[in-house]
Enzyme design. Structure first.
Site, PDB file in Angstrom:
ATOM      1  N   ASN A 106       0.867  -1.105  -0.142  1.00  0.00           N
ATOM      2  CA  ASN A 106       0.141  -0.106   0.038  1.00  0.00           C
ATOM      3  C   ASN A 106       0.812   1.423  -0.057  1.00  0.00           C
ATOM      4  O   ASN A 106       1.889   1.261   0.702  1.00  0.00           O
ATOM      5  CB  ASN A 106      -0.993   0.042   1.235  1.00  0.00           C
ATOM      6  CG  ASN A 106      -1.714   1.068   1.263  1.00  0.00           C
ATOM      7  OD1 ASN A 106      -2.391   1.547   0.223  1.00  0.00           O
ATOM      8  ND2 ASN A 106      -2.229   1.733   2.396  1.00  0.00           N
ATOM      9  N   HIS A 108       0.910   5.057   1.431  1.00  0.00           N
ATOM     10  CA  HIS A 108       0.194   6.079   2.097  1.00  0.00           C
ATOM     11  C   HIS A 108       0.744   7.516   2.206  1.00  0.00           C
ATOM     12  O   HIS A 108       2.116   7.563   2.146  1.00  0.00           O
ATOM     13  CB  HIS A 108       0.242   5.624   3.701  1.00  0.00           C
ATOM     14  CG  HIS A 108      -0.562   6.516   4.543  1.00  0.00           C
ATOM     15  ND1 HIS A 108      -2.045   6.503   4.720  1.00  0.00           N
ATOM     16  CD2 HIS A 108       0.113   7.542   5.395  1.00  0.00           C
ATOM     17  CE1 HIS A 108      -2.218   7.152   5.366  1.00  0.00           C
ATOM     18  NE2 HIS A 108      -1.209   7.837   6.247  1.00  0.00           N
TER      19      HIS A 108
END
Ligand code: GRF
Length: 206
Positions: A106, A108
């Site tokens: 991911n 961020h």
């Protein structure tokens, strides 16, 4: 050659940056499938334009794990090895995470563990930090808590607005996300507790 599965919900600029790196031969992988949970995600339309296998699996009204089972089935159908969350606005169930151990990434828009969750750029600006940035991490069962693969620092300027700061962070996102995916695709990351250690690249031929 690894198979990437990209999950997105919106604009898809990180997906595009990954797609360009893949096309330029900078990541030893191909994009096997792009999945959006929203029909109207611009990133989904972009994937179709690029001629990539892409589909919408609507999440609205579905129970978390039931939805994740649908997504995992499609990822497996396409032989996906590495899952890249690129603005995918859903929390993954433990079921999903266990299906791809240490193989879900991911991005961020903050220097984790600061400002996890949504509106990270706005909260960093309001908090008054002088430096923020972005983080690529492995996904675990928490929200933005998994082991960190790489980060980039972005200084906050006095005249920054959420928009200007977000734009400078986004440039760094587009740079470090493909780099992190390359490290995982090249099997060059090793976990020691929470620490992600990067193995040197072997000279060609070894
Ligand atoms: C990015 O800011 C990313 O850090 C966050 O969601 C946003 C997605 O943007 N996870 P995009 O859809 O990749 O343009």
């Amino acid at each position: 050659m690894k198979n990437l599965g990209i999950l997105l919900s919106g604009r898809g600029s990180n997906f595009e940056a990954i797609a360009h790196s893949v096309a330029a031969g900078q990541i030893p992988a191909r994009i096997a499938v792009v999945i959006s949970n929203r029909e109207d995600a611009p990133g989904l339309a972009r994937a179709w334009q690029m001629g990539l296998p892409a589909r919408c699996i609507p999440s609205q009204g579905k129970e978390r794990e039931a939805y994740d089972r649908e997504v995992v089935a499609v990822l497996k159908e396409h032989g996906v090895d590495i899952v890249c969350l690129a603005g995918f606005m859903r929390i993954l169930s433990p079921y999903f995470i266990h299906e791809f151990p240490h193989r879900i990434l991911n991005i961020h828009p903050a220097l984790l563990p600061a400002f996890p969750g949504t509106d990270a750029q706005k909260r960093a600006l309001e908090y008054g930090v002088k430096y923020t940035g972005c983080t690529v991490h492995l996904v675990d069962e928490g929200v933005d808590t998994g082991p960190i693969i790489c980060q980039a620092v972005v200084p906050v300027r006095d005249d920054d607005t959420v928009e200007t700061l977000s734009a400078r962070i986004l440039e760094e996102e587009h740079r470090i996300y493909p780099e992190a995916i390359r490290l995982v695709a090249e099997d060059r990351i090793r976990l020691e507790g929470r620490r992600v250690l990067i193995q040197p690249r072997l000279p060609a031929g070894e």
